[in-house]
Scaffold this motif. Structure first.
Motif, PDB file in Angstrom:
ATOM      1  N   ILE A 126       7.395   0.179   7.861  1.00 52.72           N
ATOM      2  CA  ILE A 126       7.414   1.266   6.923  1.00 52.72           C
ATOM      3  C   ILE A 126       6.053   0.696   6.016  1.00 52.72           C
ATOM      4  N   CYS A 127       6.142  -0.487   5.784  1.00 55.23           N
ATOM      5  CA  CYS A 127       4.897  -1.185   4.787  1.00 55.23           C
ATOM      6  C   CYS A 127       3.588  -0.833   5.277  1.00 55.23           C
ATOM      7  N   GLU A 128       3.667  -0.982   6.656  1.00 51.66           N
ATOM      8  CA  GLU A 128       2.450  -0.878   7.587  1.00 51.66           C
ATOM      9  C   GLU A 128       1.805   0.575   7.598  1.00 51.66           C
ATOM     10  N   TRP A 129       2.781   1.381   7.736  1.00 50.32           N
ATOM     11  CA  TRP A 129       2.621   2.960   7.731  1.00 50.32           C
ATOM     12  C   TRP A 129       1.839   3.290   6.369  1.00 50.32           C
ATOM     13  N   THR A 130       2.476   2.868   5.323  1.00 47.30           N
ATOM     14  CA  THR A 130       2.121   3.099   3.977  1.00 47.30           C
ATOM     15  C   THR A 130       0.499   2.662   3.815  1.00 47.30           C
ATOM     16  N   LEU A 131       0.151   1.434   4.127  1.00 47.82           N
ATOM     17  CA  LEU A 131      -1.016   0.731   4.019  1.00 47.82           C
ATOM     18  C   LEU A 131      -1.798   1.601   4.721  1.00 47.82           C
TER      19      LEU A 131
ATOM     20  N   ASN B 227       1.667  -1.513  -2.485  1.00 47.90           N
ATOM     21  CA  ASN B 227       2.694  -2.610  -2.641  1.00 47.90           C
ATOM     22  C   ASN B 227       3.190  -3.347  -1.389  1.00 47.90           C
ATOM     23  N   THR B 228       3.358  -4.597  -1.452  1.00 53.62           N
ATOM     24  CA  THR B 228       3.752  -5.144  -0.049  1.00 53.62           C
ATOM     25  C   THR B 228       5.079  -5.746  -0.512  1.00 53.62           C
ATOM     26  N   SER B 229       5.899  -5.966   0.722  1.00 53.13           N
ATOM     27  CA  SER B 229       7.011  -6.574   0.835  1.00 53.13           C
ATOM     28  C   SER B 229       7.133  -8.058   1.277  1.00 53.13           C
ATOM     29  N   ALA B 230       8.146  -8.867   0.842  1.00 54.68           N
ATOM     30  CA  ALA B 230       8.191 -10.194   1.469  1.00 54.68           C
ATOM     31  C   ALA B 230       8.048 -10.441   2.728  1.00 54.68           C
TER      32      ALA B 230
ATOM     33  N   GLU C 238       2.352  -1.159 -16.817  1.00 49.02           N
ATOM     34  CA  GLU C 238       3.087  -0.095 -16.046  1.00 49.02           C
ATOM     35  C   GLU C 238       4.266   0.689 -16.958  1.00 49.02           C
ATOM     36  N   GLY C 239       4.053   1.980 -16.459  1.00 50.06           N
ATOM     37  CA  GLY C 239       5.299   2.873 -17.352  1.00 50.06           C
ATOM     38  C   GLY C 239       5.223   3.220 -18.652  1.00 50.06           C
ATOM     39  N   VAL C 240       3.678   3.559 -19.188  1.00 49.32           N
ATOM     40  CA  VAL C 240       3.426   3.725 -20.170  1.00 49.32           C
ATOM     41  C   VAL C 240       3.814   5.333 -20.541  1.00 49.32           C
TER      42      VAL C 240
ATOM     43  N   ASP D 195       2.725  -7.571  -9.514  1.00 50.24           N
ATOM     44  CA  ASP D 195       3.510  -6.497  -9.701  1.00 50.24           C
ATOM     45  C   ASP D 195       4.655  -7.138 -10.605  1.00 50.24           C
ATOM     46  N   ASP D 196       5.169  -6.361 -11.593  1.00 50.63           N
ATOM     47  CA  ASP D 196       6.322  -6.679 -12.261  1.00 50.63           C
ATOM     48  C   ASP D 196       6.239  -7.861 -13.006  1.00 50.63           C
ATOM     49  N   PHE D 197       4.956  -8.493 -13.619  1.00 49.43           N
ATOM     50  CA  PHE D 197       4.671  -9.710 -14.047  1.00 49.43           C
ATOM     51  C   PHE D 197       5.769 -10.065 -15.405  1.00 49.43           C
TER      52      PHE D 197
ATOM     53  N   GLY E 296       1.290   5.155 -16.180  1.00 49.62           N
ATOM     54  CA  GLY E 296       2.385   5.862 -16.343  1.00 49.62           C
ATOM     55  C   GLY E 296       2.463   7.203 -16.856  1.00 49.62           C
ATOM     56  N   PHE E 297       3.627   7.512 -17.082  1.00 48.56           N
ATOM     57  CA  PHE E 297       4.124   9.028 -17.103  1.00 48.56           C
ATOM     58  C   PHE E 297       2.978   9.973 -18.265  1.00 48.56           C
ATOM     59  N   TYR E 298       3.004   8.789 -19.349  1.00 49.56           N
ATOM     60  CA  TYR E 298       1.945   9.465 -20.451  1.00 49.56           C
ATOM     61  C   TYR E 298       0.676  10.085 -19.831  1.00 49.56           C
TER      62      TYR E 298
ATOM     63  N   MET F 201      -5.479   4.089  -8.235  1.00 43.04           N
ATOM     64  CA  MET F 201      -4.126   4.603  -8.311  1.00 43.04           C
ATOM     65  C   MET F 201      -3.368   3.680  -7.225  1.00 43.04           C
ATOM     66  N   GLU F 202      -1.866   3.899  -7.506  1.00 44.33           N
ATOM     67  CA  GLU F 202      -1.110   2.951  -6.729  1.00 44.33           C
ATOM     68  C   GLU F 202      -0.468   4.183  -5.975  1.00 44.33           C
ATOM     69  N   ALA F 203      -0.303   3.744  -4.780  1.00 41.81           N
ATOM     70  CA  ALA F 203       0.473   4.513  -3.628  1.00 41.81           C
ATOM     71  C   ALA F 203       1.895   4.142  -3.819  1.00 41.81           C
ATOM     72  N   LEU F 204       2.921   5.286  -4.082  1.00 42.89           N
ATOM     73  CA  LEU F 204       4.252   4.990  -4.104  1.00 42.89           C
ATOM     74  C   LEU F 204       4.780   6.078  -2.866  1.00 42.89           C
ATOM     75  N   ILE F 205       5.809   5.388  -2.216  1.00 47.04           N
ATOM     76  CA  ILE F 205       6.413   5.924  -1.161  1.00 47.04           C
ATOM     77  C   ILE F 205       7.664   6.737  -1.516  1.00 47.04           C
TER      78      ILE F 205
ATOM     79  N   LEU G 139      -3.804  -5.159  -3.093  1.00 51.34           N
ATOM     80  CA  LEU G 139      -2.553  -5.429  -2.573  1.00 51.34           C
ATOM     81  C   LEU G 139      -1.776  -5.920  -3.764  1.00 51.34           C
ATOM     82  N   GLU G 140      -0.408  -5.434  -4.064  1.00 56.60           N
ATOM     83  CA  GLU G 140       0.592  -5.944  -5.042  1.00 56.60           C
ATOM     84  C   GLU G 140       1.514  -6.773  -4.572  1.00 56.60           C
ATOM     85  N   LEU G 141       1.642  -7.771  -5.374  1.00 58.50           N
ATOM     86  CA  LEU G 141       2.653  -8.809  -4.648  1.00 58.50           C
ATOM     87  C   LEU G 141       3.452  -9.228  -6.005  1.00 58.50           C
TER      88      LEU G 141
ATOM     89  N   PHE H  49      16.216   3.708  -0.425  1.00 54.11           N
ATOM     90  CA  PHE H  49      16.003   3.234   0.987  1.00 54.11           C
ATOM     91  C   PHE H  49      15.373   1.897   1.266  1.00 54.11           C
ATOM     92  N   ILE H  50      14.555   1.399   0.245  1.00 53.99           N
ATOM     93  CA  ILE H  50      13.555   0.002   0.646  1.00 53.99           C
ATOM     94  C   ILE H  50      14.832  -0.991   1.100  1.00 53.99           C
ATOM     95  N   HIS H  51      15.995  -1.142   0.241  1.00 54.34           N
ATOM     96  CA  HIS H  51      16.777  -2.059   0.729  1.00 54.34           C
ATOM     97  C   HIS H  51      17.323  -2.038   2.290  1.00 54.34           C
TER      98      HIS H  51
HETATM   99  P1  C2E Z   1       6.362  -0.554  -8.775  1.00 55.13           P
HETATM  100  O1  C2E Z   1       5.510  -1.038  -7.643  1.00 55.13           O
HETATM  101  O2  C2E Z   1       6.657  -1.479  -9.953  1.00 55.13           O
HETATM  102  O3  C2E Z   1       6.190   0.783  -9.088  1.00 55.13           O
HETATM  103  C1  C2E Z   1       6.024   1.453 -10.377  1.00 55.13           C
HETATM  104  C2  C2E Z   1       7.482   2.216 -10.652  1.00 55.13           C
HETATM  105  O4  C2E Z   1       7.160   2.924 -11.757  1.00 55.13           O
HETATM  106  C3  C2E Z   1       7.319   3.643  -9.744  1.00 55.13           C
HETATM  107  O5  C2E Z   1       8.745   3.680  -9.302  1.00 55.13           O
HETATM  108  C4  C2E Z   1       6.815   4.722 -10.439  1.00 55.13           C
HETATM  109  O6  C2E Z   1       7.150   5.702  -9.939  1.00 55.13           O
HETATM  110  C5  C2E Z   1       7.371   4.223 -11.909  1.00 55.13           C
HETATM  111  N1  C2E Z   1       6.396   4.564 -13.067  1.00 55.13           N
HETATM  112  C6  C2E Z   1       5.463   4.861 -13.209  1.00 55.13           C
HETATM  113  N2  C2E Z   1       5.210   5.464 -14.455  1.00 55.13           N
HETATM  114  C7  C2E Z   1       6.200   5.248 -15.109  1.00 55.13           C
HETATM  115  C8  C2E Z   1       6.754   5.584 -16.285  1.00 55.13           C
HETATM  116  O7  C2E Z   1       6.016   6.089 -17.227  1.00 55.13           O
HETATM  117  N3  C2E Z   1       8.130   5.573 -16.645  1.00 55.13           N
HETATM  118  C9  C2E Z   1       9.028   5.131 -15.637  1.00 55.13           C
HETATM  119  N4  C2E Z   1      10.368   5.163 -15.990  1.00 55.13           N
HETATM  120  N5  C2E Z   1       8.630   4.764 -14.247  1.00 55.13           N
HETATM  121  C10 C2E Z   1       7.348   5.025 -14.015  1.00 55.13           C
HETATM  122  P2  C2E Z   1       8.802   4.117  -7.780  1.00 55.13           P
HETATM  123  O8  C2E Z   1       7.774   5.174  -7.062  1.00 55.13           O
HETATM  124  O9  C2E Z   1      10.225   4.641  -7.748  1.00 55.13           O
HETATM  125  O10 C2E Z   1       8.831   2.804  -7.001  1.00 55.13           O
HETATM  126  C11 C2E Z   1       9.814   1.795  -7.425  1.00 55.13           C
HETATM  127  C12 C2E Z   1       9.306   0.450  -6.572  1.00 55.13           C
HETATM  128  O11 C2E Z   1       9.469   0.495  -5.139  1.00 55.13           O
HETATM  129  C13 C2E Z   1       7.973   0.187  -6.925  1.00 55.13           C
HETATM  130  O12 C2E Z   1       8.000  -0.638  -8.009  1.00 55.13           O
HETATM  131  C14 C2E Z   1       7.576  -0.740  -5.593  1.00 55.13           C
HETATM  132  O13 C2E Z   1       8.218  -1.893  -5.852  1.00 55.13           O
HETATM  133  C15 C2E Z   1       8.495  -0.234  -4.566  1.00 55.13           C
HETATM  134  N6  C2E Z   1       7.524   0.670  -3.840  1.00 55.13           N
HETATM  135  C16 C2E Z   1       7.067   2.023  -4.223  1.00 55.13           C
HETATM  136  N7  C2E Z   1       6.315   2.334  -2.906  1.00 55.13           N
HETATM  137  C17 C2E Z   1       6.417   1.271  -2.097  1.00 55.13           C
HETATM  138  C18 C2E Z   1       5.709   1.124  -0.788  1.00 55.13           C
HETATM  139  O14 C2E Z   1       5.014   1.705  -0.188  1.00 55.13           O
HETATM  140  N8  C2E Z   1       5.864  -0.315  -0.264  1.00 55.13           N
HETATM  141  C19 C2E Z   1       6.802  -1.229  -0.794  1.00 55.13           C
HETATM  142  N9  C2E Z   1       7.064  -2.550  -0.145  1.00 55.13           N
HETATM  143  N10 C2E Z   1       7.085  -0.898  -2.020  1.00 55.13           N
HETATM  144  C20 C2E Z   1       7.160   0.261  -2.717  1.00 55.13           C
END
Ligand code: C2E
Ligand code: MG
Ligand code: MG
Length: 577
Positions: free
Chosen positions: A385-390, A413-416, A532-534, A475-477, A553-555, A354-358, A444-446, A372-374
């Motif tokens: 924030i990234c350390e907290w997530t980890l 996910n990691t940040s530059a 990603e994003g299926v 990530d985002d290759f 992905g959402f599917y 699983m991917e952790a998403l903040i 870790l995703e870079l 808010f990331i920017h």
């Molecule tokens: P990412 O790492 O590429 O994460 C995938 C993004 O795609 C996530 O957006 C996720 O919610 C979204 N997603 C997943 N499945 C689908 C789908 O089927 N359709 C669509 N349209 N979107 C889908 P999210 O959560 O808004 O995150 C966006 C970006 O923010 C992430 O892209 C990642 O780069 C960054 N991010 C998220 N959490 C963290 C974190 O804890 N630390 C850091 N540094 N960056 C984070």
């Protein structure tokens, strides 16, 4: 015969007279050299010392015999760098003279300032016969200059020197198209403190303020004291106005800490006025005046405050600062949560990770990272924030392992900025130790962007993480500019095909080709490919056809709260294969 006699009678005394005269003259010159207060060295054209006068020994403390026959470069008489000397020799050889100030070194190692002038003695054909090096010790002159330009208490430049530096900074900015920030700061309680607690406390406050100001500016900036209770800065490395606002806020924060002076804890507010060259004025004389006017506007407030000369800029700067402060408070109040989005193996249909998403909890909804990331990056909060997530995500995964949930690999996910700080490896190993999560269950995703910013350094960090047993994925290759030649050197396990290609995989042949190529590339390099994003079955079918290994992905599932994720796993949800 008579001619010979005449010539002997006339020429010999004449030659004798000339010779005597010459010797006399030579003696006078020599004596003048020996008595001179200025040190004189005579060298041959390659710099070998042939003569030094007594003043040389008085100034340098070297007896003549210590340096005679040595090369002037090897004689340890200077401190300045090699490059400086090379330039001096080039000019000397080309033009036959050089003069300027440089640092001398006395026999005991003491450094002193000296003024040196070197002149070549040339013959009629222009060949250099000797060099004459004359120098004097200008320590006293420098001290006098310093006290004319610096306040003794704070050791900061005074207004005269400030004005000179400002002119220089503006000239430099014109040439290089830079901005210059001019800041005037008033210590509001100085007079009061000085009158009631006494001048020594007042002086202490000024000294400590100067020290704190110096901590807020860069090497090429100037911090000066321009009035009894007023300081002024020249900021030469500004990117924009916001940058100046950030510096002003840092100064306010630092100066609002108490000043422990003798047995008192002294407090003073500060009012800051800022003007930016060339936005607010192009004449240096008016810059300080503008900053002063802005400072008086800031002074109308009770608390420490800064104001820009242009009130519009002030407004914008405050808006951003308050958003940042709000974000900081949110972080301190732990208003962030993590969602977990499952990753599924396409062959078995099982959830494998699983991917952790903040998210930020805000007024009843969960704000996505794009909101808010920017800002967190600008506010310097991104690393915490990234350390907290980890930490939070690793702890969660460790708990799930203990609860008997299958071995799931967690992606974070990691940040530059984490790679900038160079302490990522330590943080990761600390977090794994604290939480007890096996390294093999962390990935870790870079992004390509992170890697390409500083390839060699990042590869080093990646190797260290890999040696620890932590997996890495890109990530985002396909969206970045990574060089394929680097790819084979990177210790990664997985390429994550960017959402943009998956979104259009069924409608745009180019996107489909790219997705297919990425899968092929991954397999050729013995890596896994995840899409990603299926969102629908059609996309899934194409990805299956291309031999993609995993999907997210959402599917299959939206990102879920920790509770919902656990329930989903316990129910044994899987993808039809
Ligand atoms: P990412 O790492 O590429 O994460 C995938 C993004 O795609 C996530 O957006 C996720 O919610 C979204 N997603 C997943 N499945 C689908 C789908 O089927 N359709 C669509 N349209 N979107 C889908 P999210 O959560 O808004 O995150 C966006 C970006 O923010 C992430 O892209 C990642 O780069 C960054 N991010 C998220 N959490 C963290 C974190 O804890 N630390 C850091 N540094 N960056 C984070
Ligand atoms: Mg990601
Ligand atoms: Mg992504």
């Amino acid at each position: 015969m008579i001619y010979i006699l005449i010539s002997v009678i006339v020429i010999v005394p004449l030659v004798y007279l000339v010779f005597i005269n010459y010797r006399k003259r030579r003696n006078i010159y020599l004596e003048a050299l020996e008595r001179s207060n200025e040190a004189v060295i005579i060298t041959d054209p390659s710099g070998n010392i042939e003569y030094v006068n007594p003043a040389f020994s008085t100034i340098t403390h070297y007896p003549g015999e210590d340096v005679l026959n040595k090369n002037i470069e090897a004689a340890e008489l200077y401190r300045d760098d090699k490059e400086f000397h090379e330039e001096m020799w080039i000019k000397l050889k080309r033009e036959g003279n050089w003069q300027g100030e440089l640092s001398g070194k006395r026999k005991g190692g003491e450094i002193y300032p000296k003024h040196l002038s070197v002149n070549a003695v040339r013959d009629k054909k222009g060949r250099t016969l000797k060099y004459v090096w004359a120098f004097s010790d200008i320590t006293k002159l420098k001290q006098a200059e310093h006290s004319a330009h610096y306040y003794t208490i704070t050791n900061l430049p005074n207004r005269t020197l400030y004005n000179d530096r400002l002119k220089q900074a503006v000239r430099f900015a014109d040439r290089h198209k830079h901005l210059v920030g001019v800041m005037v700061l008033k210590l509001n309680q100085f007079e009061n403190i000085n009158d009631t607690l006494g001048p020594p406390i007042g002086e202490g406050l000024l000294k400590e303020t100067a020290q704190r100001l110096l901590k807020c500016v860069s090497k090429n900036d100037t911090a000066a004291r321009i009035e009894r209770d007023e300081f002024a800065l020249i900021l030469t490395e500004l990117h924009d106005e916001q940058n100046a606002a950030d510096i002003a806020q840092r100064i306010i924060d630092l100066l609002s800490e108490p000043f422990p002076i003798r047995r008192y804890n002294v407090y003073s507010t500060v009012s800051i006025g800022i003007t930016i060259y060339p936005f607010d004025d192009t004449q240096t004389d008016f810059l300080l005046r503008n900053a002063d006017m802005a400072m008086y506007r800031a002074k109308e407030q009770v608390d420490s405050k800064f104001e820009f000369y242009s009130s519009q800029i002030s407004k914008k700067a405050f808006q951003r600062l308050s958003i940042e402060a709000n974000l900081r408070e949110a972080f301190e109040r732990e208003e962030f949560v993590l969602l977990y989005q499952p990753q599924v193996d396409l062959k078995t249909g099982q959830v494998i990770g699983m991917e952790a998403l903040i998210r930020r909890q805000e007024k009843g909804w969960l704000a996505p990272p794009s909101e808010f990331i920017h800002l967190a990056e600008e506010a310097g909060l991104i690393v915490p924030i990234c350390e907290w997530t980890l930490r939070k995500a690793c702890l969660q995964n460790a708990v799930w392992q203990k609860e008997g949930i299958n071995r799931l690999r967690l992606s974070v996910n990691t940040s530059a900025y984490q790679f900038n700080k160079k302490k990522l490896v330590k943080t990761v190993s600390d977090v794994l130790e604290e939480t007890g999560l096996p390294p093999s269950l962390l990935e870790l995703e870079l992004t390509e962007g992170i890697i390409m910013r500083n390839v060699e350094e990042t590869i080093k960090i990646m190797n260290e993480l890999n040696d620890m047993g932590v997996s890495l994925s890109i990530d985002d290759f396909g969206t970045g500019y990574s060089s394929l030649s680097y790819l084979k050197r990177l210790p990664v396990n997985k390429l994550k095909i960017d959402i943009a290609f998956v979104r259009e995989i069924t409608s745009d042949p180019d996107s489909a080709s790219i997705a297919k190529a990425i899968i092929g590339l991954a397999h050729n390099l013995q890596l896994k490919a995840i899409a990603e994003g299926v969102e629908n079955e059609k996309q899934l079918a194409v990805l299956r056809e291309y031999g993609c290994d995993q999907i997210q992905g959402f599917y299959f599932s939206f990102p879920l709260s920790a509770d919902s994720f656990k329930k989903m796993i316990l129910k044994g949800k899987r993808l039809e294969v």
